[in-house]
Design an enzyme around this catalytic site. Structure first.
Site, PDB file in Angstrom:
ATOM      1  N   HIS A 168     -50.503 -78.513-155.631  1.00  0.00           N
ATOM      2  CA  HIS A 168     -49.993 -79.746-155.028  1.00  0.00           C
ATOM      3  C   HIS A 168     -49.626 -80.755-156.111  1.00  0.00           C
ATOM      4  CE1 HIS A 168     -52.862 -78.565-151.509  1.00  0.00           C
ATOM      5  NE2 HIS A 168     -51.742 -77.869-151.483  1.00  0.00           N
ATOM      6  N   TYR A 184     -62.551 -86.267-157.007  1.00  0.00           N
ATOM      7  CA  TYR A 184     -61.443 -86.810-157.781  1.00  0.00           C
ATOM      8  C   TYR A 184     -61.177 -88.274-157.435  1.00  0.00           C
ATOM      9  CZ  TYR A 184     -58.825 -85.275-153.583  1.00  0.00           C
ATOM     10  OH  TYR A 184     -58.390 -85.052-152.296  1.00  0.00           O
TER      11      TYR A 184
END
Length: 474
Positions: A67, A130
């Protein structure tokens, strides 16, 4: 106390590996997963995370990606191990470059915008975490890449035929340069002014806005909260604010005062807030009028001199300076006596010389001309050299001159005698203006600024008379 992490570069520009200082004992481990001061010290960008996400993966073999989100990410693990893979999906020479790494909880990776991100879980119960510097927005499309793309040729440790992959990730396309992610854009505010036009010549692909529409220029009023909220600020890496109210004397009137504060203070304050929210670099252009002109001629006004504006225009510019200083990533360029395309002092003197007029020009105001090309060149230098953010004085170089001396230089280059330009004082000139019932703003008598700070970054200003010769020839 935990020590500094270490940083390792990769073949993908901007993608870096961070070795964290993990402290283990019989209870488990401790690490500073993200500590801004230390991360900046080792060379990570101050990317301003706004969201922290955790992706928990129950089973070994889970594979996610590839992605390519349009934001920066700082990834690490809370538990478990992964095989990480990254593909550069940005326009440019490194499009398609790959990097892989096996990660445990002592490793982190900074992933810049436009680099495809993926991973394969190597242990059950792996928690992948993240930080990102933009909030997720519905309807945002971005490139994806097939996990088995033959050009990327990622050597997955667990064959993809045995991996756990979502249906969406099983149908991602193969590598295609036509889908490469473009870099964030540049926006020129105040594009119809003489500096705005010069900036557009240097940034022909930039978006442009002004209070009024023009060819290729969109109307945007920074005092209109609804219009500002609707503008896609997240699309920009750099915003160049050339908008200003520069009618120094008209600013002393009731209407002018409102307009000056709107353009010179409110507008910059709005852009500074947006720069904080969207992490773009704000370049703002100010004036030596923020000082009262009492500094010694040598070295002239310095960047750290306390503000001491005299008139309304000067006060509104000083307020804008204070606001822009609150933007984390900003270059504030203070300049003087700007000359570019359109009406200006040099053009006026050239016209008088050609018409045979012998003007009287003030000789007690001293400073340096700044040609718009020099401002553009200084702007490019600061951006491209990644100079420290902050305030810089910018003008052309050479000896400081009075307005009369500049007029004389123009006359001489127009075939007239320098003696055809007589001198007068600012006070005498002001008396004549006020006698006509017109407003007159106080002027700093010394507009010369020290150029040592920007010179220390490697920028050498071109002599003003050399630039004047070229300007008149053109």
């Amino acid at each position: 106390m935990a020590s500094l992490p270490s940083l390792e570069t990769t073949a993908i520009p901007g993608l870096v590996v961070v070795r964290l200082d993990r402290r283990d004992d019989d209870r488990g481990f401790f690490k500073e997963n993200w500590q801004r001061e230390k991360m900046l010290a080792i060379g990570l960008p101050d990317f301003g995370p706004v969201q922290n996400n955790v992706s928990f993966n129950g089973d070994r073999g889970v594979t996610r990606g590839i992605h390519t989100e349009p934001w920066d990410k700082f990834i690490s693990l809370a538990t478990g191990r992964i095989f990480g893979a990254w593909v550069d999906m940005r326009q440019g020479e490194t499009f398609g470059a790959t990097f892989t790494l096996e990660m445990d909880t002592a490793v982190a990776v900074f992933v810049p915008r436009g680099v495809g991100n993926s991973y394969q879980v190597l242990e059950d119960a792996t928690a992948y975490t993240y930080l990102v510097n933009e909030h997720w927005r519905p309807g945002v499309a971005y490139p994806a890449l097939a996990l088995d793309d033959p050009n990327a040729a990622i050597a997955w440790p667990i064959p993809l035929t045995e991996a756990i992959i979502s249906e969406k990730d099983q149908n991602n396309p193969t590598l295609d340069p036509s889908t490469a992610m473009a870099p964030k854009k540049t926006l020129i505010v105040g594009a119809l002014g003489q500096l705005g036009r010069a900036l557009h010549a240097a940034h022909p692909d930039a978006d442009r806005v002004d209070l009024f529409t023009g060819e290729g220029v969109t109307a945007l009023d920074l005092t209109d909260s609804e219009a500002v909220a609707a503008w896609p600020w997240h699309e920009y890496a750099v915003v160049l604010n050339a908008a200003a109210y520069t009618a120094v004397d008209a600013a002393e009137t009731t209407e002018g005062r409102v307009a000056a504060w709107a353009a010179n203070a409110t507008g910059p304050a709005t852009l500074a807030r947006l720069a904080r929210e969207h992490a773009f670099t704000l370049v703002h252009y100010s004036s030596e009028y923020v000082f009262d002109g009492t500094a010694a001629l040598d070295p002239g006004h310095t960047e750290d001199e306390p503000l001491s504006p005299l008139g309304v225009y000067a006060q509104s510019k000083a307020a804008g300076d204070l606001a822009v200083g609150l933007a984390p990533r900003h270059y504030l360029l203070r300049t003087s006596w700007v000359i570019g395309e359109g009406n200006n002092f040099v053009r006026t003197m050239r016209g008088l010389a050609e018409k045979g007029v012998s003007p009287s020009v003030v000789d007690d105001q001293v400073g340096r001309l700044t040609f718009t090309g020099e401002l553009v060149r200084a702007t490019q230098h600061l951006l491209e050299s990644a100079a420290a953010f902050g305030t810089y004085n910018v003008s052309n170089g050479g000896a400081a001159m009075s307005w009369r001396e500049i007029a004389q230089a123009v006359f001489e280059r127009s075939g007239r005698s320098a003696d055809d330009v007589s001198g007068t004082t600012t006070a005498t000139y002001a008396e004549g203006v006020l006698a006509q019932g017109k407003p007159f703003a106080p002027r700093p008598l010394n507009s010369a600024m020290s150029l040592e700070k920007i010179r220390a970054t490697g920028f050498e200003a071109e002599d003003a008379l050399v630039a004047l010769d070229r300007y008149l020839a053109d």
